[in-house]
Design an enzyme around this catalytic site. Structure first.
Site, short mmCIF file in Angstrom:
data_model
loop_
_atom_site.label_atom_id
_atom_site.label_comp_id
_atom_site.label_asym_id
_atom_site.label_seq_id
_atom_site.Cartn_x
_atom_site.Cartn_y
_atom_site.Cartn_z
N LYS A 1 -16.87 33.08 -17.14
CA LYS A 1 -16.98 33.46 -18.56
C LYS A 1 -15.65 33.30 -19.28
O LYS A 1 -14.59 33.13 -18.68
CB LYS A 1 -17.51 34.89 -18.67
CG LYS A 1 -19.01 34.96 -18.35
CD LYS A 1 -19.61 36.31 -18.61
CE LYS A 1 -21.13 36.26 -18.31
NZ LYS A 1 -21.76 37.57 -18.43
N ARG B 1 -22.87 38.57 -9.42
CA ARG B 1 -23.66 37.45 -9.95
C ARG B 1 -22.70 36.30 -10.22
O ARG B 1 -21.87 36.37 -11.13
CB ARG B 1 -24.38 37.88 -11.23
CG ARG B 1 -25.23 36.80 -11.87
CD ARG B 1 -25.85 37.30 -13.17
NE ARG B 1 -26.62 36.26 -13.83
CZ ARG B 1 -26.09 35.33 -14.63
NH1 ARG B 1 -24.79 35.31 -14.86
NH2 ARG B 1 -26.86 34.43 -15.19
C1 7PJ Z 1 -25.45 37.83 -17.52
C2 7PJ Z 1 -26.77 37.71 -17.08
C3 7PJ Z 1 -24.76 39.05 -17.26
C4 7PJ Z 1 -26.76 39.83 -16.17
C5 7PJ Z 1 -26.16 35.90 -18.10
C6 7PJ Z 1 -23.61 33.59 -18.23
C7 7PJ Z 1 -24.57 33.92 -19.31
N1 7PJ Z 1 -27.42 38.68 -16.41
N2 7PJ Z 1 -27.19 36.49 -17.46
N3 7PJ Z 1 -25.46 40.01 -16.58
N4 7PJ Z 1 -25.09 36.69 -18.14
N5 7PJ Z 1 -27.36 40.82 -15.49
O1 7PJ Z 1 -23.86 33.69 -17.04
O2 7PJ Z 1 -22.47 33.18 -18.64
O3 7PJ Z 1 -23.61 39.27 -17.64
S1 7PJ Z 1 -26.26 34.30 -18.76
#
Ligand code: 7PJ
Length: 277
Positions: free
Chosen positions: A221, A256
């Site tokens: 990010k 994640r």
């Molecule tokens: C997130 C997500 C996050 C959760 C995305 C990206 C954007 N799910 N999905 N938390 N971000 N739980 O990965 O840059 O921060 S999509």
């Protein structure tokens, strides 16, 4: 700590990796049909072999400024991929969606966890979560993806994010949702300045101490860019792994990430350190 899923459970006493699988058309060379399916499958396989415990499948691009898509488009992108991956690899699958229709169909073909960046705010989302009785990840966001980075503002970011997560949790539990099925995420980058993001990360213990399985999602990010300066997201691996490891040390159970192998290796070092404590 253990996360109970429909057909198995996930031991969260040691941090686990959630590998990101984007199924937006721009992530496929052919716009998401047969070849896209094969590509998605091989990417999922590669992440599982590298040490992912969960595959997080998302068909909506929620990057700042991105367009909203229709439910039909999202179903068309996501469902065949979930079905294929479930049948072939049978991993734990989470679905990055805010749409009750999408999660319902995804669960029918093998999904286990609802990862909703909008924290069940769409019509019928709450009822659907109660009906499906599966783990749900609640995430804090200020504003909407389209405009959230225009001018994020907090008087106290930690307190506001904490209030939000506690209130959403209370609302769900009040309706009868199993509290052991609730995961927390502070939502790095979702309506937050670099300062806000790093303040949350620096004080992550406050959130992980509340006892809900905590999802740390900052892979590649802009907050990583703010520190390391790589324009291309795929170049932000070292910063992402470093920040993910700090989150694990502060008690996050689920990381994640895009870079599964690299994150796994960092976690292996952390494990040996912990074993000698
Ligand atoms: C997130 C997500 C996050 C959760 C995305 C990206 C954007 N799910 N999905 N938390 N971000 N739980 O990965 O840059 O921060 S999509």
């Amino acid at each position: 700590m253990e996360l109970k899923l429909k057909d198995r459970s996930l031991d969260l006493n040691e941090p686990k990796i959630m590998g990101i699988l984007n199924v937006t058309p721009d992530s496929f060379s052919d716009g998401g049909h047969f070849q896209g399916l094969e590509q998605a499958l091989s990417h999922a396989k590669e992440m599982l072999e590298a040490g992912a415990s969960i595959i997080d499948i998302g068909g909506e691009s929620t990057r700042p400024g991105s367009k909203e898509i229709t439910v039909d488009e999202e179903l068309e992108r996501v469902i065949p991929v979930v079905e294929k991956i479930s049948q072939t690899l049978n991993p734990i699958i989470s679905i990055d969606t805010s749409s009750p229709e999408v999660i319902k169909e995804a669960v029918k073909v093998g999904a286990h966890i609802w990862n909703d960046i909008r924290s069940l705010s769409r019509p019928h989302a709450l009822e659907t979560a109660l009906e499906l009785n599966i783990p749900v990840c609640l995430m804090h966001m200020q504003g909407k993806p389209q405009t959230m980075q225009v001018n994020p503002h907090y008087s106290d970011v930690e307190a506001e994010v904490m209030d939000f997560l506690e209130q959403k949790t209370a609302l769900l539990v009040d309706k009868g949702f199993d509290p052991r099925h609730i995961l927390w995420d502070v939502g790095f980058g979702f309506g937050k300045s670099t300062d806000d993001n790093y303040r949350l990360l620096a004080h992550l213990e406050k959130f992980t101490a509340k006892g809900y399985p905590f999802v740390a999602a900052l892979s590649r990010k802009k907050m990583i860019y703010a520190a390391t300066g790589e324009e291309k997201a795929s170049d932000r691996v070292i910063g992402s792994v470093t920040a993910a490891l700090v989150c694990a040390q502060k008690g996050a159970q689920i990381l994640r990430v895009h870079d599964v192998l690299e994150t796994k290796k960092a976690l292996q070092v952390l494990k040996l350190i912990k074993d000698h404590n």
